[in-house]
Design a protein around this motif. Structure first.
Motif, PDB file in Angstrom:
ATOM      1  N   PRO A  19       0.807  -1.234   0.000  1.00  0.00           N
ATOM      2  CA  PRO A  19       0.000   0.000   0.000  1.00  0.00           C
ATOM      3  C   PRO A  19       0.834   1.276   0.000  1.00  0.00           C
ATOM      4  O   PRO A  19       0.425   2.275  -0.593  1.00  0.00           O
ATOM      5  CB  PRO A  19      -0.830  -0.118   1.288  1.00  0.00           C
ATOM      6  N   ILE A  20       2.012   1.231   0.619  1.00  0.00           N
ATOM      7  CA  ILE A  20       2.883   2.420   0.587  1.00  0.00           C
ATOM      8  C   ILE A  20       3.362   2.678  -0.835  1.00  0.00           C
ATOM      9  O   ILE A  20       3.396   3.825  -1.308  1.00  0.00           O
ATOM     10  CB  ILE A  20       4.063   2.243   1.555  1.00  0.00           C
ATOM     11  N   ALA A  21       3.725   1.599  -1.524  1.00  0.00           N
ATOM     12  CA  ALA A  21       4.154   1.752  -2.922  1.00  0.00           C
ATOM     13  C   ALA A  21       3.021   2.278  -3.792  1.00  0.00           C
ATOM     14  O   ALA A  21       3.225   3.115  -4.690  1.00  0.00           O
ATOM     15  CB  ALA A  21       4.645   0.410  -3.462  1.00  0.00           C
ATOM     16  N   VAL A  22       1.777   1.806  -3.520  1.00  0.00           N
ATOM     17  CA  VAL A  22       0.622   2.304  -4.272  1.00  0.00           C
ATOM     18  C   VAL A  22       0.426   3.792  -4.028  1.00  0.00           C
ATOM     19  O   VAL A  22       0.178   4.573  -4.971  1.00  0.00           O
ATOM     20  CB  VAL A  22      -0.644   1.511  -3.871  1.00  0.00           C
ATOM     21  N   VAL A  23       0.525   4.209  -2.763  1.00  0.00           N
ATOM     22  CA  VAL A  23       0.360   5.619  -2.427  1.00  0.00           C
ATOM     23  C   VAL A  23       1.418   6.465  -3.120  1.00  0.00           C
ATOM     24  O   VAL A  23       1.126   7.527  -3.712  1.00  0.00           O
ATOM     25  CB  VAL A  23       0.395   5.812  -0.894  1.00  0.00           C
ATOM     26  N   ARG A  24       2.661   6.016  -3.089  1.00  0.00           N
ATOM     27  CA  ARG A  24       3.746   6.800  -3.692  1.00  0.00           C
ATOM     28  C   ARG A  24       3.572   6.914  -5.200  1.00  0.00           C
ATOM     29  O   ARG A  24       3.696   8.005  -5.778  1.00  0.00           O
ATOM     30  CB  ARG A  24       5.087   6.167  -3.356  1.00  0.00           C
ATOM     31  N   SER A  25       3.309   5.783  -5.837  1.00  0.00           N
ATOM     32  CA  SER A  25       3.194   5.818  -7.299  1.00  0.00           C
ATOM     33  C   SER A  25       1.997   6.641  -7.754  1.00  0.00           C
ATOM     34  O   SER A  25       2.094   7.428  -8.709  1.00  0.00           O
ATOM     35  CB  SER A  25       3.103   4.402  -7.847  1.00  0.00           C
ATOM     36  N   ASN A  26       0.873   6.507  -7.060  1.00  0.00           N
ATOM     37  CA  ASN A  26      -0.307   7.267  -7.452  1.00  0.00           C
ATOM     38  C   ASN A  26      -0.184   8.737  -7.081  1.00  0.00           C
ATOM     39  O   ASN A  26      -0.790   9.599  -7.732  1.00  0.00           O
ATOM     40  CB  ASN A  26      -1.551   6.660  -6.807  1.00  0.00           C
ATOM     41  N   THR A  27       0.572   9.017  -6.028  1.00  0.00           N
ATOM     42  CA  THR A  27       0.822  10.429  -5.698  1.00  0.00           C
ATOM     43  C   THR A  27       1.639  11.089  -6.795  1.00  0.00           C
ATOM     44  O   THR A  27       1.378  12.241  -7.197  1.00  0.00           O
ATOM     45  CB  THR A  27       1.542  10.544  -4.345  1.00  0.00           C
ATOM     46  N   GLU A  28       2.651  10.394  -7.271  1.00  0.00           N
ATOM     47  CA  GLU A  28       3.454  10.927  -8.387  1.00  0.00           C
ATOM     48  C   GLU A  28       2.587  11.116  -9.634  1.00  0.00           C
ATOM     49  O   GLU A  28       2.715  12.115 -10.365  1.00  0.00           O
ATOM     50  CB  GLU A  28       4.612   9.986  -8.672  1.00  0.00           C
ATOM     51  N   ASN A  76       1.633  -4.526  -9.395  1.00  0.00           N
ATOM     52  CA  ASN A  76       2.278  -4.487 -10.711  1.00  0.00           C
ATOM     53  C   ASN A  76       3.666  -3.867 -10.659  1.00  0.00           C
ATOM     54  O   ASN A  76       4.499  -4.124 -11.534  1.00  0.00           O
ATOM     55  CB  ASN A  76       1.390  -3.710 -11.708  1.00  0.00           C
ATOM     56  N   TYR A  77       3.934  -3.043  -9.633  1.00  0.00           N
ATOM     57  CA  TYR A  77       5.256  -2.406  -9.551  1.00  0.00           C
ATOM     58  C   TYR A  77       6.372  -3.430  -9.360  1.00  0.00           C
ATOM     59  O   TYR A  77       7.544  -3.162  -9.664  1.00  0.00           O
ATOM     60  CB  TYR A  77       5.278  -1.382  -8.407  1.00  0.00           C
ATOM     61  N   LEU A  78       6.029  -4.633  -8.864  1.00  0.00           N
ATOM     62  CA  LEU A  78       7.048  -5.665  -8.647  1.00  0.00           C
ATOM     63  C   LEU A  78       7.553  -6.279  -9.945  1.00  0.00           C
ATOM     64  O   LEU A  78       8.653  -6.849  -9.975  1.00  0.00           O
ATOM     65  CB  LEU A  78       6.483  -6.766  -7.737  1.00  0.00           C
ATOM     66  N   ILE A  79       6.739  -6.236 -11.024  1.00  0.00           N
ATOM     67  CA  ILE A  79       7.168  -6.821 -12.307  1.00  0.00           C
ATOM     68  C   ILE A  79       7.436  -5.746 -13.347  1.00  0.00           C
ATOM     69  O   ILE A  79       7.580  -6.052 -14.541  1.00  0.00           O
ATOM     70  CB  ILE A  79       6.104  -7.808 -12.830  1.00  0.00           C
ATOM     71  N   LYS A  80       7.491  -4.516 -12.857  1.00  0.00           N
ATOM     72  CA  LYS A  80       7.832  -3.431 -13.774  1.00  0.00           C
ATOM     73  C   LYS A  80       9.269  -3.612 -14.257  1.00  0.00           C
ATOM     74  O   LYS A  80      10.169  -3.922 -13.477  1.00  0.00           O
ATOM     75  CB  LYS A  80       7.658  -2.095 -13.055  1.00  0.00           C
ATOM     76  N   ASP A  81       9.491  -3.431 -15.537  1.00  0.00           N
ATOM     77  CA  ASP A  81      10.810  -3.607 -16.168  1.00  0.00           C
ATOM     78  C   ASP A  81      11.251  -5.065 -16.158  1.00  0.00           C
ATOM     79  O   ASP A  81      12.448  -5.353 -16.340  1.00  0.00           O
ATOM     80  CB  ASP A  81      11.876  -2.738 -15.473  1.00  0.00           C
ATOM     81  N   LYS A  82      10.352  -6.010 -15.897  1.00  0.00           N
ATOM     82  CA  LYS A  82      10.661  -7.433 -15.988  1.00  0.00           C
ATOM     83  C   LYS A  82       9.942  -8.026 -17.201  1.00  0.00           C
ATOM     84  O   LYS A  82       8.866  -7.577 -17.596  1.00  0.00           O
ATOM     85  CB  LYS A  82      10.201  -8.175 -14.722  1.00  0.00           C
ATOM     86  N   ASP A  83      10.548  -9.054 -17.771  1.00  0.00           N
ATOM     87  CA  ASP A  83       9.928  -9.754 -18.887  1.00  0.00           C
ATOM     88  C   ASP A  83       9.044 -10.868 -18.336  1.00  0.00           C
ATOM     89  O   ASP A  83       9.377 -12.062 -18.391  1.00  0.00           O
ATOM     90  CB  ASP A  83      11.020 -10.324 -19.806  1.00  0.00           C
ATOM     91  N   VAL A  84       7.924 -10.459 -17.733  1.00  0.00           N
ATOM     92  CA  VAL A  84       7.021 -11.396 -17.086  1.00  0.00           C
ATOM     93  C   VAL A  84       5.637 -11.230 -17.686  1.00  0.00           C
ATOM     94  O   VAL A  84       5.108 -10.110 -17.781  1.00  0.00           O
ATOM     95  CB  VAL A  84       6.963 -11.157 -15.560  1.00  0.00           C
ATOM     96  N   ASN A  85       5.050 -12.358 -18.111  1.00  0.00           N
ATOM     97  CA  ASN A  85       3.711 -12.372 -18.667  1.00  0.00           C
ATOM     98  C   ASN A  85       2.747 -12.861 -17.588  1.00  0.00           C
ATOM     99  O   ASN A  85       2.908 -13.956 -17.042  1.00  0.00           O
ATOM    100  CB  ASN A  85       3.650 -13.282 -19.891  1.00  0.00           C
ATOM    101  N   VAL A  86       1.732 -12.045 -17.255  1.00  0.00           N
ATOM    102  CA  VAL A  86       0.765 -12.377 -16.222  1.00  0.00           C
ATOM    103  C   VAL A  86      -0.555 -12.753 -16.888  1.00  0.00           C
ATOM    104  O   VAL A  86      -1.105 -11.982 -17.687  1.00  0.00           O
ATOM    105  CB  VAL A  86       0.549 -11.206 -15.255  1.00  0.00           C
ATOM    106  N   GLU A  87      -1.056 -13.962 -16.534  1.00  0.00           N
ATOM    107  CA  GLU A  87      -2.335 -14.445 -17.043  1.00  0.00           C
ATOM    108  C   GLU A  87      -3.298 -14.588 -15.860  1.00  0.00           C
ATOM    109  O   GLU A  87      -3.007 -15.308 -14.907  1.00  0.00           O
ATOM    110  CB  GLU A  87      -2.169 -15.787 -17.742  1.00  0.00           C
ATOM    111  N   VAL A  88      -4.417 -13.884 -15.954  1.00  0.00           N
ATOM    112  CA  VAL A  88      -5.389 -13.890 -14.864  1.00  0.00           C
ATOM    113  C   VAL A  88      -6.715 -14.423 -15.392  1.00  0.00           C
ATOM    114  O   VAL A  88      -7.241 -13.927 -16.396  1.00  0.00           O
ATOM    115  CB  VAL A  88      -5.589 -12.481 -14.277  1.00  0.00           C
ATOM    116  N   SER A  89      -7.237 -15.454 -14.715  1.00  0.00           N
ATOM    117  CA  SER A  89      -8.526 -16.044 -15.074  1.00  0.00           C
ATOM    118  C   SER A  89      -9.413 -16.040 -13.837  1.00  0.00           C
ATOM    119  O   SER A  89      -9.150 -16.739 -12.859  1.00  0.00           O
ATOM    120  CB  SER A  89      -8.337 -17.476 -15.589  1.00  0.00           C
ATOM    121  N   LEU A  90     -10.481 -15.206 -13.883  1.00  0.00           N
ATOM    122  CA  LEU A  90     -11.333 -15.012 -12.718  1.00  0.00           C
ATOM    123  C   LEU A  90     -12.775 -15.376 -13.064  1.00  0.00           C
ATOM    124  O   LEU A  90     -13.301 -14.978 -14.117  1.00  0.00           O
ATOM    125  CB  LEU A  90     -11.275 -13.555 -12.243  1.00  0.00           C
TER     126      LEU A  90
END
Length: 421
Positions: A237-246, A312-326
């Motif tokens: 949540p701190i990372a979310v606050v910082r990124s969205n504040t920017e 999502n900030y954890l895979i930023k600049d990574k070559d990672v493909n995320v597949e979500v099935s809900l």
């Protein structure tokens, strides 16, 4: 400066004072019994004289004056005592320097009535010379009576003091051992067997000390766990606050960005609420009060979608493909606990995949998270995996959710079913 009293010295002085009073009391009692013994002996002799002696006028028998008329009694006796009026009426007067000294002078008077109505007055005066002579004959080659009493009292007090010393050592040594043990007690020694301090009271006191330190150590351990878990869980949540504040700072200067700003503001507010819920939940969890959490209606699909967006900030600049099935669906769950578990599992999958893919599937109450890392780096020991998994295991174990982890060379499959067993 206030002088601190020693318990050992206080007890010794108190008991020695009591012993001194006791010895003096018995010494006084001894002197009293000695005098009463003399009185009894003289009275018996005077009664025997009155019973078996025939007296016409005045007669001296064994130092006793025996007369039939009161006027014939020695003047000195008559000046000291009043005329006795009853059979075996006994009077005495003893003169001495102090209570423990031998008498200097003594006077005795007994009235004896015979069956033929004959009355005898038997008296005796023991003066200083006679007393000294009697004492010399009775205590030949012996110390004076007062010296004997003092010597016996000194011997009794000495023996009592010696006994007190050994008793004091028997009591003081275990107490000193207890004090030394309590002073050097460390958290590592709390699990070791407690020493035996010989006395039940000291062992109970040692147990109280040990339990108190164990309670403090347990509290410190819980607080340490709380800080560790809080710092771990609040990163997202701190990372979310910082990124969205920017992002908000960039959107302020752009026209026609009101809707976007509202969306960013909602994410910031949601992150703030999440931090508050996390702190409250972690406090309950670390203090053993998590049973008080209420169940609410949770949409697992929306929750997973939101967590994936926040992390999502954890895979930023990574070559990672995320597949979500809900598949969606609302389930009654402790909201913050389920958020912590899913956040940890998704975070671990993102952190431990440097290049590859992450698959997240949700069907009803079951969630499967799979990650495959195609890089050659060792991601198993990255910061956060062990702590997050420990917290997850504690929550899952408490709520009895079905939880399995299957390890592979390039990743892991994690399955959790939120329906209770």
């Amino acid at each position: 400066m206030k002088v601190r009293r020693s318990l050992k010295i206080f007890i010794v002085c108190t008991i020695m004072g009591m012993a001194t009073i006791t010895v003096l009391g018995f010494s006084t009692l001894t002197a009293n019994y000695f005098e009463k013994g003399l009185d009894s002996g003289l009275r018996i002799n005077m009664q025997e004289i009155g019973r078996f002696t025939s007296v016409e006028s005045e007669k001296n028998i064994l130092g006793f004056q025996v007369v039939r008329q009161w006027e014939d009694v020695t003047l000195e006796i008559r000046q000291v005592f009043a005329k006795p009026t009853k059979h075996l009426d006994f009077n005495k007067r003893v003169y001495r320097d102090h209570w423990y000294s031998e008498p200097n002078r003594a006077m005795f008077l007994l009235r004896y009535e015979r069956s033929d109505n004959e009355v005898l007055y038997i008296s005796r005066i023991i003066d200083e010379l006679e007393v000294a002579d009697l004492s010399a004959r009775l205590n030949k080659d012996k110390l004076p009576h007062l010296c004997q009493i003092l010597i016996y009292a000194a011997i009794a007090l000495t023996l009592f003091a010696v006994c007190m010393y050994f008793v004091g050592q028997l009591v003081a040594n275990p107490i000193e051992r207890l004090a030394k043990w309590a002073k050097t007690l460390t958290p590592c020694q709390l699990n070791r067997p407690m020493p035996d301090f010989q006395y039940n009271e000291l062992n109970r006191l040692a147990m109280i000390v040990k339990n108190s330190l164990s309670s403090v150590e347990e509290t410190l351990h819980r607080e340490h766990k709380f800080l560790a878990h809080a710092s771990h869980e609040l990163r997202t949540p701190i990372a979310v606050v910082r990124s969205n504040t920017e992002l908000m700072a960039k959107l302020v200067d752009k026209p026609n960005s009101i809707e976007k700003q509202k969306e960013v503001l909602e994410r910031i507010l949601r992150a703030g609420v999440t931090m508050t819920d996390l702190c409250d939940t972690l406090l309950w969890l670390n203090r053993g009060r998590h049973k008080e959490l209420q169940l609410t209606q949770v949409n697992l699909g929306e929750l997973i979608k939101q967590l994936c967006q926040d992390l999502n900030y954890l895979i930023k600049d990574k070559d990672v493909n995320v597949e979500v099935s809900l598949s969606g669906g609302v389930i009654e769950l402790p909201a913050t606990m389920s958020r912590i578990v899913l956040s940890n599992l998704i975070r671990n999958a993102y952190q431990h995949t440097l290049r590859g893919r992450v698959v997240i599937e949700q069907s009803g109450s079951q969630v499967t998270i799979m990650n495959r890392d195609e890089s050659c780096g060792d991601t198993q020991n990255q910061l956060g995996f062990g702590l997050g998994l420990e917290l997850t295991n504690r929550i899952v174990s408490h709520y009895q959710w079905d939880f399995t982890i299957e390890e592979f060379a390039d990743g892991r499959d994690v399955r959790i079913n939120f329906s209770t067993k």
